[in-house]
Write an enzyme that holds these catalytic residues in place. Sequence first.
Site, PDB file in Angstrom:
ATOM      1  N   ARG A   1       0.846  -1.212   0.000  1.00 17.01           N
ATOM      2  CA  ARG A   1       0.000   0.000   0.000  1.00 17.01           C
ATOM      3  C   ARG A   1       0.876   1.254   0.000  1.00 17.01           C
ATOM      4  O   ARG A   1       0.546   2.258  -0.632  1.00 17.01           O
ATOM      5  CB  ARG A   1      -0.945   0.007   1.214  1.00 17.01           C
ATOM      6  CG  ARG A   1      -1.702   1.320   1.323  1.00 17.01           C
ATOM      7  CD  ARG A   1      -2.885   1.365   2.273  1.00 17.01           C
ATOM      8  NE  ARG A   1      -2.880   0.441   3.366  1.00 17.01           N
ATOM      9  CZ  ARG A   1      -2.209   0.613   4.510  1.00 17.01           C
ATOM     10  NH1 ARG A   1      -1.473   1.686   4.716  1.00 17.01           N
ATOM     11  NH2 ARG A   1      -2.285  -0.301   5.460  1.00 17.01           N
TER      12      ARG A   1
ATOM     13  N   TYR B   1     -15.232  15.889 -16.836  1.00 20.00           N
ATOM     14  CA  TYR B   1     -15.749  14.514 -16.783  1.00 20.00           C
ATOM     15  C   TYR B   1     -16.871  14.418 -15.724  1.00 20.00           C
ATOM     16  O   TYR B   1     -16.740  14.975 -14.631  1.00 20.00           O
ATOM     17  CB  TYR B   1     -14.589  13.557 -16.470  1.00 20.00           C
ATOM     18  CG  TYR B   1     -15.047  12.172 -16.108  1.00 20.00           C
ATOM     19  CD1 TYR B   1     -15.889  11.441 -16.958  1.00 20.00           C
ATOM     20  CD2 TYR B   1     -14.650  11.576 -14.905  1.00 20.00           C
ATOM     21  CE1 TYR B   1     -16.322  10.172 -16.621  1.00 20.00           C
ATOM     22  CE2 TYR B   1     -15.073  10.292 -14.570  1.00 20.00           C
ATOM     23  CZ  TYR B   1     -15.917   9.597 -15.427  1.00 20.00           C
ATOM     24  OH  TYR B   1     -16.342   8.352 -15.085  1.00 20.00           O
TER      25      TYR B   1
ATOM     26  N   ASP C   1      -5.987  18.356 -15.682  1.00 17.49           N
ATOM     27  CA  ASP C   1      -6.305  16.961 -16.000  1.00 17.49           C
ATOM     28  C   ASP C   1      -5.944  16.781 -17.474  1.00 17.49           C
ATOM     29  O   ASP C   1      -6.645  17.258 -18.363  1.00 17.49           O
ATOM     30  CB  ASP C   1      -7.803  16.706 -15.734  1.00 17.49           C
ATOM     31  CG  ASP C   1      -8.201  15.262 -16.022  1.00 17.49           C
ATOM     32  OD1 ASP C   1      -7.502  14.610 -16.808  1.00 17.49           O
ATOM     33  OD2 ASP C   1      -9.239  14.818 -15.485  1.00 17.49           O
TER      34      ASP C   1
ATOM     35  N   LYS D   1      -6.761   5.584 -19.648  1.00 19.56           N
ATOM     36  CA  LYS D   1      -6.967   6.009 -21.043  1.00 19.56           C
ATOM     37  C   LYS D   1      -5.674   5.888 -21.846  1.00 19.56           C
ATOM     38  O   LYS D   1      -5.118   4.823 -21.943  1.00 19.56           O
ATOM     39  CB  LYS D   1      -7.541   7.430 -21.056  1.00 19.56           C
ATOM     40  CG  LYS D   1      -8.528   7.723 -19.933  1.00 19.56           C
ATOM     41  CD  LYS D   1      -9.778   6.873 -20.022  1.00 19.56           C
ATOM     42  CE  LYS D   1     -10.783   7.347 -18.983  1.00 19.56           C
ATOM     43  NZ  LYS D   1     -11.560   6.314 -18.370  1.00 19.56           N
TER      44      LYS D   1
HETATM   45  O1  P1T Z   1     -12.078   6.295 -14.677  1.00 12.88           O
HETATM   46  P1  P1T Z   1     -10.941   6.819 -13.877  1.00 12.88           P
HETATM   47  O2  P1T Z   1      -9.617   6.173 -14.208  1.00 12.88           O
HETATM   48  O3  P1T Z   1     -11.199   6.833 -12.408  1.00 12.88           O
HETATM   49  O4  P1T Z   1     -10.716   8.352 -14.349  1.00 12.88           O
HETATM   50  C1  P1T Z   1     -11.663   9.355 -14.172  1.00 12.88           C
HETATM   51  C2  P1T Z   1     -11.484  10.427 -15.227  1.00 12.88           C
HETATM   52  C3  P1T Z   1     -10.804  11.589 -14.896  1.00 12.88           C
HETATM   53  N1  P1T Z   1     -10.595  12.572 -15.798  1.00 12.88           N
HETATM   54  C4  P1T Z   1     -11.047  12.463 -17.069  1.00 12.88           C
HETATM   55  C5  P1T Z   1     -10.818  13.572 -18.038  1.00 12.88           C
HETATM   56  C6  P1T Z   1     -11.745  11.315 -17.467  1.00 12.88           C
HETATM   57  O5  P1T Z   1     -12.174  11.239 -18.738  1.00 12.88           O
HETATM   58  C7  P1T Z   1     -11.973  10.267 -16.521  1.00 12.88           C
HETATM   59  C8  P1T Z   1     -12.758   9.059 -16.870  1.00 12.88           C
HETATM   60  N2  P1T Z   1     -13.532   9.195 -18.015  1.00 12.88           N
HETATM   61  C9  P1T Z   1     -14.338   8.250 -18.591  1.00 12.88           C
HETATM   62  C10 P1T Z   1     -14.539   7.029 -18.059  1.00 12.88           C
HETATM   63  C11 P1T Z   1     -15.013   8.656 -19.834  1.00 12.88           C
HETATM   64  O6  P1T Z   1     -15.532   7.796 -20.573  1.00 12.88           O
HETATM   65  O7  P1T Z   1     -15.023   9.853 -20.125  1.00 12.88           O
END
Ligand code: P1T
Length: 387
Positions: free
Chosen positions: A52, A104, A176, A201
């Site tokens: 952790r 998002y 971001d 992503k």
């Molecule tokens: O899904 P996660 O890894 O927890 O990330 C969240 C997140 C944060 N910032 C941006 C710009 C994002 O696009 C996302 C997650 N977005 C999607 C799942 C989507 O389909 O847009």
Amino acid sequence: MTKKNENAISTKAIHVGSHPDKETGATTPPIYQTSTFTQKSPGKHFGYEYTRSHNPTRTRLEECLASIENAKYALVTASGMSAIMLVMHALKKGSKIICGDDVYGGTYRLFTTVFHDTHEFIFADTTDIKKLDSLVKEHGPDLIWLESPTNPMLKITDIKKVCQIAKKAKSKVIVDNTFMSPYFQNPLDLGADIVMHSMTKYINGHSDIVGGCLMLNDKKFYDKVWTLQNSIGPSQSPFDSWLVLRGLKTLGVRMEAHQKNAMKIAQWLEKHKQVEKIYYPGLKSHPQHKIAKSQTSGHSGMITFFLKGGLKESKKFLSSVKLFSLAESLGGVESLIEHPAIMTHASVPKPIREKLGIHDNLIRLSVGIEDVDDLIADLEQAFKASR
Ligand code: P1T
């Protein structure tokens, strides 16, 4: 942690953190799939005690991530959302945050339903620099939260200008950078204090893990978010970190291929008789195309467009694709398509969605790296089916 080095990003993505294993010479980094580490005597260990807190596979990934965003420090987390959560916890109670209005849906939900009792959020169109300047003067925010391009409307904010405004007000800026990846945009070089990514992503690129990260130069803030991660516990598993380290090696070639395919599809959609309007920062028709060109070296695979018609036509179109997967997420080698109003941005209240332009005929594409003519043929047959 990693110091800046002189190599280009494609070289760093392959080599930093992927040095041969000291004990065996293994060229590919080992996966330290262990929760704990045996100590010689209490407190005497090799720098690792418990996964952790730290794990050698995750450390390698953090070294690579810091290097490709030109940062001193990187912290890997179990998801993009947990990276955002750690930043919010690191701010003192009562902090003011100016946040881009088009973010998002999960980020919007976290801010408005989890941290709304302890922090004050002011949502604003950060592409309007004059308005932002007066908001910063009025509120003196602790933090400005930017997505550029935004999710899903692909609005571009002048990051350098926002950072100049923030500096005068002693506010921090976090970007971001998920939609651009470190290959096309490096916000720290533009004056930002922190970069955040959903590694789910483009950074990983293969739609097979969930992860997040923070990259920054401020040791004090890094220590704070690391301590929070260690205390709260959203640490990524060694196997997932290893997969990201592996995915990262092809970041450059993937991003070039995403961009090439997306540009061709965007140009095709721009002329399509069933398309009302399209947003792709690489097109001259994009409202902030010039700003995008000035602060990025490319435009990724994200396209947003309005289909002529309403919900019925959109649903028919989205249910008719065969190569594109109708799925949330983005940035993988395979092409995805989705309906922001029903899927990724359902947690944004309808009146706000409507104000932002997230209507029932809005479609978002994450263009993958398949053969582009096959992708166009797939979209064309879906357009036909939706008539
Ligand atoms: O899904 P996660 O890894 O927890 O990330 C969240 C997140 C944060 N910032 C941006 C710009 C994002 O696009 C996302 C997650 N977005 C999607 C799942 C989507 O389909 O847009």
